[in-house]
Design an enzyme around this catalytic site. Structure first.
Site, mmCIF file in Angstrom:
data_model
loop_
_atom_site.group_PDB
_atom_site.id
_atom_site.type_symbol
_atom_site.label_atom_id
_atom_site.label_comp_id
_atom_site.label_asym_id
_atom_site.label_seq_id
_atom_site.Cartn_x
_atom_site.Cartn_y
_atom_site.Cartn_z
ATOM 1 N N ASN A 129 0.826 -1.206 0.000
ATOM 2 C CA ASN A 129 0.000 0.000 0.000
ATOM 3 C C ASN A 129 0.860 1.256 0.000
ATOM 4 O O ASN A 129 1.887 1.333 0.666
ATOM 5 C CB ASN A 129 -1.022 -0.001 1.147
ATOM 6 N N CYS A 186 -4.168 0.771 -2.554
ATOM 7 C CA CYS A 186 -3.988 -0.488 -1.820
ATOM 8 C C CYS A 186 -2.925 -1.370 -2.485
ATOM 9 O O CYS A 186 -2.692 -1.281 -3.700
ATOM 10 C CB CYS A 186 -5.290 -1.285 -1.805
ATOM 11 N N GLU A 193 -3.058 -4.524 -3.276
ATOM 12 C CA GLU A 193 -3.549 -5.416 -4.334
ATOM 13 C C GLU A 193 -3.587 -4.693 -5.680
ATOM 14 O O GLU A 193 -3.183 -5.241 -6.713
ATOM 15 C CB GLU A 193 -4.965 -5.920 -4.024
#
Ligand code: THU
Length: 162
Positions: free
Chosen positions: A62, A73, A75
């Site tokens: 992040n 984030c 991901e």
């Protein structure tokens, strides 16, 4: 008459010694990536590691910002990085780990809604589904066979174009 429409979602819980070496290595890579998170505002460190079908591992963590909503984030950092560099690669697995800065133990965290949507977009575009690995509260690992388990009634390009 009103009809109930339901979808089943499920995760499988594994002890670490039940996982294959490839997955253990991916989770360890996500943990290392988390330690490099730029998270001075939340002090929450998230790491994501993707395994691609060409064997490459792509990492993300992040990245926060003084203008809070400008941050991203782990991901999405990882997925956008993978798909910007290798647009034709298939994503086989993603390991996602999180912990408060200063704590040793990784703890339970599931992907936020925006990350679910982004991961789902790429899963929809490829033949195989993406396996997800999360740390469970007791340190065991939760496996999902697909992003669909996190977004059962998803919005996709089918909604746009059909
Ligand atoms: N965060 C992630 O990196 N992934 C998620 O799925 C949930 C939240 C980050 C965003 C922010 O930097 C910090 O965790 C606290 O919300």
């Amino acid at each position: 008459m009103a009809k109930r429409i339901s979808k089943e979602v499920s995760l499988t819980q594994y002890q670490v010694n039940e996982l294959d070496q490839e997955t253990i290595t991916l989770i360890e890579a996500a943990k290392k990536a988390a330690l490099n998170a730029y998270s001075p505002y939340s002090n929450f460190q998230v790491g994501a590691a993707l395994l691609l079908d060409n064997g490459e591992t792509i990492l993300g963590n992040n990245q926060e910002n003084a203008c809070y909503p400008a941050g991203l984030c782990a991901e999405r950092v990882a997925f956008f990085s993978a798909k910007s560099r290798l647009p034709d690669a298939q994503i086989l697995k993603v390991a996602i780990v999180a912990k408060p800065k200063g704590q040793e133990q990784f703890k339970m965290a599931t992907p936020c809604g925006s990350c679910r949507q982004v991961m789902s977009e790429y899963e929809n575009n490829q033949e195989q589904s993406i396996k997800v690995y999360l740390t469970a509260t007791d340190g065991s690992i939760l496996e999902s066979d697909s992003i669909d388990n996190f977004l059962p009634f998803k919005f996709s390009n089918k909604d746009l174009f059909s």
